[in-house]
Each structure stands twice: as structure tokens, then as C-alpha cells.
Scaffold this motif. Structure first.
Motif, PDB file in Angstrom:
ATOM      1  N   GLY A  40       0.836  -1.364  -0.070  1.00 41.11           N
ATOM      2  CA  GLY A  40       0.112  -0.096  -0.080  1.00 41.11           C
ATOM      3  C   GLY A  40       0.929   1.152  -0.142  1.00 41.11           C
ATOM      4  N   LYS A  41       2.136   1.252   0.252  1.00 48.46           N
ATOM      5  CA  LYS A  41       2.982   2.277   0.087  1.00 48.46           C
ATOM      6  C   LYS A  41       3.157   2.815  -1.272  1.00 48.46           C
ATOM      7  CE  LYS A  41       4.477   2.195   4.709  1.00 48.46           C
ATOM      8  NZ  LYS A  41       4.208   3.195   5.651  1.00 48.46           N
ATOM      9  N   GLU A  42       3.380   4.158  -1.197  1.00 48.07           N
ATOM     10  CA  GLU A  42       3.356   4.439  -2.427  1.00 48.07           C
ATOM     11  C   GLU A  42       4.960   4.662  -2.814  1.00 48.07           C
ATOM     12  OE1 GLU A  42       1.437   8.203  -3.375  1.00 48.07           O
ATOM     13  OE2 GLU A  42      -0.743   7.156  -3.077  1.00 48.07           O
ATOM     14  N   ALA A  43       5.457   4.852  -3.967  1.00 51.37           N
ATOM     15  CA  ALA A  43       7.138   4.851  -4.125  1.00 51.37           C
ATOM     16  C   ALA A  43       6.948   5.606  -5.708  1.00 51.37           C
ATOM     17  CB  ALA A  43       7.638   3.700  -3.982  1.00 51.37           C
ATOM     18  N   VAL A  44       8.507   5.918  -5.835  1.00 48.87           N
ATOM     19  CA  VAL A  44       8.497   6.506  -7.125  1.00 48.87           C
ATOM     20  C   VAL A  44       9.878   5.564  -7.959  1.00 48.87           C
ATOM     21  CG1 VAL A  44       9.842   8.249  -8.596  1.00 48.87           C
ATOM     22  CG2 VAL A  44       8.250   8.930  -6.518  1.00 48.87           C
ATOM     23  N   ILE A  45       9.428   5.119  -9.188  1.00 47.41           N
ATOM     24  CA  ILE A  45      10.802   4.278  -9.842  1.00 47.41           C
ATOM     25  C   ILE A  45      11.830   5.216  -9.746  1.00 47.41           C
ATOM     26  CG2 ILE A  45      11.115   3.187 -11.977  1.00 47.41           C
ATOM     27  CD1 ILE A  45       8.933   1.667 -10.216  1.00 47.41           C
ATOM     28  N   GLU A  46      12.883   4.415  -9.636  1.00 47.62           N
ATOM     29  CA  GLU A  46      14.257   5.206  -9.859  1.00 47.62           C
ATOM     30  C   GLU A  46      14.950   4.696 -10.985  1.00 47.62           C
ATOM     31  OE1 GLU A  46      16.025   7.537  -7.696  1.00 47.62           O
ATOM     32  OE2 GLU A  46      13.689   7.955  -7.201  1.00 47.62           O
ATOM     33  N   ALA A  47      14.914   3.393 -11.124  1.00 48.27           N
ATOM     34  CA  ALA A  47      15.627   2.733 -12.002  1.00 48.27           C
ATOM     35  C   ALA A  47      15.324   1.098 -12.206  1.00 48.27           C
ATOM     36  CB  ALA A  47      17.408   2.599 -12.032  1.00 48.27           C
ATOM     37  N   TRP A  48      15.854   0.400 -13.445  1.00 50.19           N
ATOM     38  CA  TRP A  48      15.479  -0.927 -13.450  1.00 50.19           C
ATOM     39  C   TRP A  48      17.201  -1.449 -13.195  1.00 50.19           C
ATOM     40  CZ3 TRP A  48      12.800  -5.229 -13.429  1.00 50.19           C
ATOM     41  CH2 TRP A  48      13.188  -6.349 -13.918  1.00 50.19           C
ATOM     42  N   ASP A  49      17.142  -2.562 -12.371  1.00 48.59           N
ATOM     43  CA  ASP A  49      18.552  -3.248 -11.867  1.00 48.59           C
ATOM     44  C   ASP A  49      18.289  -4.460 -12.841  1.00 48.59           C
ATOM     45  OD1 ASP A  49      20.491  -4.449 -11.055  1.00 48.59           O
ATOM     46  OD2 ASP A  49      19.878  -4.283  -8.985  1.00 48.59           O
ATOM     47  N   ALA A  50      18.917  -4.581 -13.793  1.00 46.93           N
ATOM     48  CA  ALA A  50      18.644  -5.965 -14.637  1.00 46.93           C
ATOM     49  C   ALA A  50      19.299  -7.090 -14.123  1.00 46.93           C
ATOM     50  CB  ALA A  50      19.373  -5.621 -16.101  1.00 46.93           C
ATOM     51  N   ALA A  51      20.581  -6.939 -13.023  1.00 48.11           N
ATOM     52  CA  ALA A  51      21.341  -7.995 -12.620  1.00 48.11           C
ATOM     53  C   ALA A  51      20.252  -8.577 -11.668  1.00 48.11           C
ATOM     54  CB  ALA A  51      22.566  -7.557 -11.744  1.00 48.11           C
ATOM     55  N   SER A  52      19.685  -8.080 -10.765  1.00 52.60           N
ATOM     56  CA  SER A  52      18.733  -8.580  -9.867  1.00 52.60           C
ATOM     57  C   SER A  52      17.265  -8.660 -10.368  1.00 52.60           C
ATOM     58  CB  SER A  52      18.505  -7.598  -8.656  1.00 52.60           C
ATOM     59  OG  SER A  52      17.800  -6.366  -8.992  1.00 52.60           O
ATOM     60  N   LYS A  53      16.736  -8.162 -11.471  1.00 54.90           N
ATOM     61  CA  LYS A  53      15.618  -8.336 -12.100  1.00 54.90           C
ATOM     62  C   LYS A  53      14.715  -7.605 -11.233  1.00 54.90           C
ATOM     63  CE  LYS A  53      16.778 -12.158 -15.072  1.00 54.90           C
ATOM     64  NZ  LYS A  53      16.330 -13.463 -15.294  1.00 54.90           N
ATOM     65  N   ARG A  54      14.836  -6.278 -10.661  1.00 57.03           N
ATOM     66  CA  ARG A  54      14.325  -5.593  -9.727  1.00 57.03           C
ATOM     67  C   ARG A  54      14.175  -4.144 -10.196  1.00 57.03           C
ATOM     68  NH1 ARG A  54      16.071  -9.849  -6.754  1.00 57.03           N
ATOM     69  NH2 ARG A  54      14.833 -10.862  -5.469  1.00 57.03           N
ATOM     70  N   TYR A  55      13.205  -3.589  -9.655  1.00 59.42           N
ATOM     71  CA  TYR A  55      12.944  -2.056  -9.764  1.00 59.42           C
ATOM     72  C   TYR A  55      13.898  -1.356  -8.433  1.00 59.42           C
ATOM     73  CZ  TYR A  55      10.340  -1.952 -14.025  1.00 59.42           C
ATOM     74  OH  TYR A  55       9.609  -2.042 -15.269  1.00 59.42           O
ATOM     75  N   LEU A  56      14.442  -0.508  -8.654  1.00 64.99           N
ATOM     76  CA  LEU A  56      14.985   0.314  -7.442  1.00 64.99           C
ATOM     77  C   LEU A  56      13.718   1.261  -7.139  1.00 64.99           C
ATOM     78  CD1 LEU A  56      17.214   1.095  -5.605  1.00 64.99           C
ATOM     79  CD2 LEU A  56      18.064   2.293  -7.318  1.00 64.99           C
ATOM     80  N   VAL A  57      13.358   1.521  -6.253  1.00 64.21           N
ATOM     81  CA  VAL A  57      12.306   2.523  -5.926  1.00 64.21           C
ATOM     82  C   VAL A  57      12.670   3.245  -4.806  1.00 64.21           C
ATOM     83  CG1 VAL A  57      10.406   1.065  -6.905  1.00 64.21           C
ATOM     84  CG2 VAL A  57      11.035   1.058  -4.533  1.00 64.21           C
ATOM     85  N   ARG A  58      12.041   4.539  -4.675  1.00 60.94           N
ATOM     86  CA  ARG A  58      12.273   5.482  -3.552  1.00 60.94           C
ATOM     87  C   ARG A  58      11.000   5.579  -2.849  1.00 60.94           C
ATOM     88  NH1 ARG A  58      11.646  10.496  -4.066  1.00 60.94           N
ATOM     89  NH2 ARG A  58      12.135  10.570  -6.165  1.00 60.94           N
ATOM     90  N   LEU A  59      11.043   5.373  -1.475  1.00 61.20           N
ATOM     91  CA  LEU A  59       9.659   5.487  -0.665  1.00 61.20           C
ATOM     92  C   LEU A  59       9.649   6.866  -0.200  1.00 61.20           C
ATOM     93  CD1 LEU A  59       9.881   2.544   1.623  1.00 61.20           C
ATOM     94  CD2 LEU A  59       8.584   2.580  -0.379  1.00 61.20           C
ATOM     95  N   GLU A  60       8.407   7.146   0.087  1.00 64.01           N
ATOM     96  CA  GLU A  60       8.223   8.813   0.298  1.00 64.01           C
ATOM     97  C   GLU A  60       9.103   9.234   1.567  1.00 64.01           C
ATOM     98  OE1 GLU A  60       3.848   8.343   1.373  1.00 64.01           O
ATOM     99  OE2 GLU A  60       3.594   9.216  -0.694  1.00 64.01           O
ATOM    100  N   ASP A  61       9.661   8.221   2.413  1.00 65.48           N
ATOM    101  CA  ASP A  61      10.387   8.471   3.548  1.00 65.48           C
ATOM    102  C   ASP A  61      12.001   8.621   3.089  1.00 65.48           C
ATOM    103  OD1 ASP A  61      11.171   5.928   3.387  1.00 65.48           O
ATOM    104  OD2 ASP A  61      10.468   5.156   5.105  1.00 65.48           O
ATOM    105  N   GLY A  62      12.103   8.472   1.853  1.00 62.77           N
ATOM    106  CA  GLY A  62      13.708   8.637   1.244  1.00 62.77           C
ATOM    107  C   GLY A  62      14.040   7.118   1.173  1.00 62.77           C
ATOM    108  N   ASP A  63      13.793   6.144   1.867  1.00 62.40           N
ATOM    109  CA  ASP A  63      14.402   4.724   1.784  1.00 62.40           C
ATOM    110  C   ASP A  63      14.319   4.336   0.205  1.00 62.40           C
ATOM    111  OD1 ASP A  63      14.956   4.605   4.340  1.00 62.40           O
ATOM    112  OD2 ASP A  63      13.319   3.147   4.917  1.00 62.40           O
ATOM    113  N   GLN A  64      15.308   3.685  -0.111  1.00 58.70           N
ATOM    114  CA  GLN A  64      15.285   2.843  -1.286  1.00 58.70           C
ATOM    115  C   GLN A  64      15.529   1.557  -1.077  1.00 58.70           C
ATOM    116  OE1 GLN A  64      18.788   4.723  -3.162  1.00 58.70           O
ATOM    117  NE2 GLN A  64      17.389   5.927  -4.651  1.00 58.70           N
ATOM    118  N   LEU A  65      14.662   0.745  -2.108  1.00 60.59           N
ATOM    119  CA  LEU A  65      14.718  -0.602  -1.993  1.00 60.59           C
ATOM    120  C   LEU A  65      14.531  -1.279  -3.343  1.00 60.59           C
ATOM    121  CD1 LEU A  65      11.346  -1.965  -1.120  1.00 60.59           C
ATOM    122  CD2 LEU A  65      11.994   0.134  -0.366  1.00 60.59           C
ATOM    123  N   ARG A  66      14.839  -2.687  -3.768  1.00 61.77           N
ATOM    124  CA  ARG A  66      14.714  -3.289  -5.014  1.00 61.77           C
ATOM    125  C   ARG A  66      13.405  -4.048  -4.718  1.00 61.77           C
ATOM    126  NH1 ARG A  66      20.237  -2.663  -4.647  1.00 61.77           N
ATOM    127  NH2 ARG A  66      21.429  -1.775  -6.599  1.00 61.77           N
TER     128      ARG A  66
END
Length: 102
Positions: A40-66
Motif C-alpha cells: 500500500g506504500k507509494e514509491a517512485v521508480i528510480e531505475a531498473w536493475d537488470a542484474a537483480s531483475k528488480r526495480y529500484l524504488v524510492r519510498l516517500e520517507d527516502g528509503d530505497q529498495l529493490r
């Protein structure tokens, strides 16, 4: 700012959402079983990480995760509605009718 390696488990690989997201796209996280508090959290797409096959996203609090693609869904702005095949904001004046001439 924290950086997390993954917000999804390897068992979530099946049924990947094949939708592609451009950097800057606002999304909502869903179906994350390893960290359900992120659902349910909102995030912004930062980039696609082809190696992990995941999107790097930034949460509203600034945390980043794949995050796996299947756990990312395009954010829908509930204040927009379709009127005459175009998007309008509630309370906005109706678009004038367009007449075509030769």
C-alpha cells in the motif's frame, strides 16, 4: 537513507508483472510477503536493475529498495475521471464541444 537489497522473496518469481515503468513513475507496492508493512506504500521508480531483475524504488520517507515487478502497480489518481475520452478533475469545467469542419 536506508538501502534494502530486496523487498520480495525468491518464491515470488512466478507470475511477474511484465509492465514496464519509466524512471519517475509513481507506483504503489502490493503483494510483498517478506515485508507486508510495505504493501500500500507509494514509491517512485528510480531505475531498473537488470542484474537483480528488480526495480529500484524510492519510498516517500527516502528509503530505497529493490522490488520485483509483480509487486509494483501503477498508482491511480482517484481524483481523475474520464469525460468524453479525456481525463478531467472533479469540479473542473466541462471541455467545450469540438466540431469538425472540412
Amino acid at each position: 537513507m536506508q538501502h534494502h537489497e530486496s523487498a520480495a522473496t525468491s518464491s515470488e518469481n512466478a507470475g511477474c508483472n511484465q509492465q514496464e515503468f519509466a524512471a519517475g513513475t509513481r507506483v504503489q507496492l502490493q503483494n510483498i510477503t517478506s515485508r507486508p508493512a510495505l504493501n500500500g506504500k507509494e514509491a517512485v521508480i528510480e531505475a531498473w536493475d537488470a542484474a537483480s531483475k528488480r526495480y529500484l524504488v524510492r519510498l516517500e520517507d527516502g528509503d530505497q529498495l529493490r522490488v520485483r515487478p509483480r509487486c509494483i502497480h501503477r498508482r491511480v489518481d482517484a481524483t481523475l475521471f474520464v469525460q468524453a475520452e479525456s481525463f478531467v478533475q472533479p469540479g473542473a469545467p466541462a471541455a467545450p464541444e469540438v466540431t469538425e469542419t472540412c
